[in-house]
Design an enzyme around this catalytic site. Structure first.
Site, PDB file in Angstrom:
ATOM      1  N   GLU A 244       0.898  -0.954  -0.026  1.00  0.00           N
ATOM      2  CA  GLU A 244      -0.093  -0.150  -0.407  1.00  0.00           C
ATOM      3  C   GLU A 244       0.973   0.818  -0.274  1.00  0.00           C
ATOM      4  O   GLU A 244       1.535   1.593   0.456  1.00  0.00           O
ATOM      5  CB  GLU A 244      -0.788  -0.001   1.305  1.00  0.00           C
ATOM      6  CG  GLU A 244      -1.672   1.104   1.621  1.00  0.00           C
ATOM      7  CD  GLU A 244      -2.942   0.717   2.354  1.00  0.00           C
ATOM      8  OE1 GLU A 244      -3.110   0.444   2.654  1.00  0.00           O
ATOM      9  OE2 GLU A 244      -3.304   2.518   3.553  1.00  0.00           O
ATOM     10  N   GLU A 249      -2.704  11.429   3.145  1.00  0.00           N
ATOM     11  CA  GLU A 249      -3.796  11.611   4.233  1.00  0.00           C
ATOM     12  C   GLU A 249      -3.747  12.275   5.094  1.00  0.00           C
ATOM     13  O   GLU A 249      -2.771  12.796   5.825  1.00  0.00           O
ATOM     14  CB  GLU A 249      -3.674  10.503   4.837  1.00  0.00           C
ATOM     15  CG  GLU A 249      -3.851   8.805   4.486  1.00  0.00           C
ATOM     16  CD  GLU A 249      -3.747   7.939   5.528  1.00  0.00           C
ATOM     17  OE1 GLU A 249      -4.223   6.650   5.855  1.00  0.00           O
ATOM     18  OE2 GLU A 249      -2.255   7.384   5.254  1.00  0.00           O
TER      19      GLU A 249
END
Length: 356
Positions: A244, A249
């Protein structure tokens, strides 16, 4: 009489044995091919578009190889961490990593089990090419040729998140050149919040290159917008083995702090492979969030300012194809407590672009 017949029989048997031995020897000599070692091997590398002004090619990254090796019946070529086996002396290859780089090409010529080898180097220029983009310039639902949806709660999507992801226009819509993903406080299918998560899985994936997004982030305690990549082999190897890559974020409980992280086996969950940078106007202005990904490194940027470099290697999952995800979560392990006064917030994306 009997003695004479016996002698004649023995003589006949001896003749038959000699004949068969000679016949077998002749058959063996006729069927056994001579195996020799290929010699005088050479490799000619022609760079497509090479001129006096463009000594490293026209940016296509394409080359043609001409292999010469007497007696060779097959060839093995190692280039750019790939191995190709061919039976002809001509071979075409295309490099895709942008920039001007030097590569070693190893060539082995075979005649059966015998072989000989040589190598050549090439300096090649690869121009950056746009291989995927969505400018979100058509009003309505996201382009179905490019995007699919994850819907439901996903049992908290592994993070104890609170939202229910939908396809509704109330939660995801393109308006006036902007993709809007909206989180709403509402009772829906047993959840207290709704939002959306769209992804290119099954429609587009890539290995190495630059992925970037221009976006304005939502505000409010408990908000958690993200722009990230996930391995195509998710179904076969699971997470985190698929890898990932979190390009961006941000959580509303710690506003204007941008996180970039990588998750892999043994380094998942609270991964040590992470870094942050402050972006004081992340929630009031549009900014560009990007990763530049190669076999050697992954470099993370905000507005082309590099703030984190991860050293890649052949032992990580980050050497295969990944797809793109945009989502807006609420709460959960990373998002934290939701502000009790929260009603709604919007994650606005101007474009998503991927280059080779």
């Amino acid at each position: 009489m009997i003695n004479l017949l016996s002698r004649a029989g023995i003589f006949t048997l001896i003749l038959l044995f000699v004949f068969q031995s000679c016949s077998s020897s002749n058959d063996s000599n006729e069927t056994a091919p001579e195996v020799v070692t290929p010699d005088k091997i050479s490799v000619q590398v022609d760079i497509i578009g090479k001129t006096a002004e463009l000594p490293n090619g026209d940016g296509s990254g394409k080359i043609n190889l001409k292999i010469t090796a007497a007696n060779a019946k097959s060839f093995k070529i190692k280039v750019n961490n790939e191995t190709k086996e061919i039976t002809t002396s001509d071979f075409a290859y295309e490099f895709t990593e942008p920039g001007t780089k030097t590569y070693t090409i190893e060539v082995t010529a075979f005649d059966g089990l015998k072989y000989t080898s040589t190598s050549a180097t090439v300096n090649i220029f690869v121009a950056r090419k746009l291989i995927f983009s969505d400018e979100f310039d058509v009003n309505g639902a996201p382009n179905s040729d490019k995007w699919d949806y994850n819907t439901g709660t996903g049992d908290g999507w592994g993070n104890n998140e609170l939202q229910y992801y939908t396809k509704r226009p109330e939660n995801v819509i393109v308006e006036n050149g902007i993709l809007k993903i909206k989180a709403i406080k509402e009772e829906y299918m047993g959840s207290q919040y709704t939002s959306a998560r769209i992804l290119t899985r099954g429609k587009f994936s890539f290995k190495y290159g630059r992925a970037e997004m221009r976006a304005k982030l939502p505000s409010g305690g408990g908000t958690w917008p993200a722009f990230w990549l996930l391995g195509d082999n998710l179904d076969t190897v699971g997470w985190p083995a698929c890898g990932e890559i979190d390009i961006m974020e941000e959580v509303g409980n710690n506003p204007n702090v941008i996180h970039s992280s990588l998750h892999s086996p043994g380094r998942s969950g609270n991964t040590p492979d992470t870094a942050i940078t402050k972006n004081p106007t992340a929630m009031t202005e549009f900014h560009i969030y990007a990763v530049e990904w190669s076999a050697e490194t992954l470099k993370f940027y905000v507005d082309d300012n590099l703030f984190y470099t991860y050293k890649n290697s052949t032992t990580t999952p980050f050497n295969a194809k990944f797809f793109v995800i945009l989502n807006f979560a609420m709460g959960g392990n990373f998002g934290g407590a939701v502000d009790p006064n929260f009603k709604n917030a919007t994650y606005e994306i101007d474009y998503v672009r991927v280059y080779n």
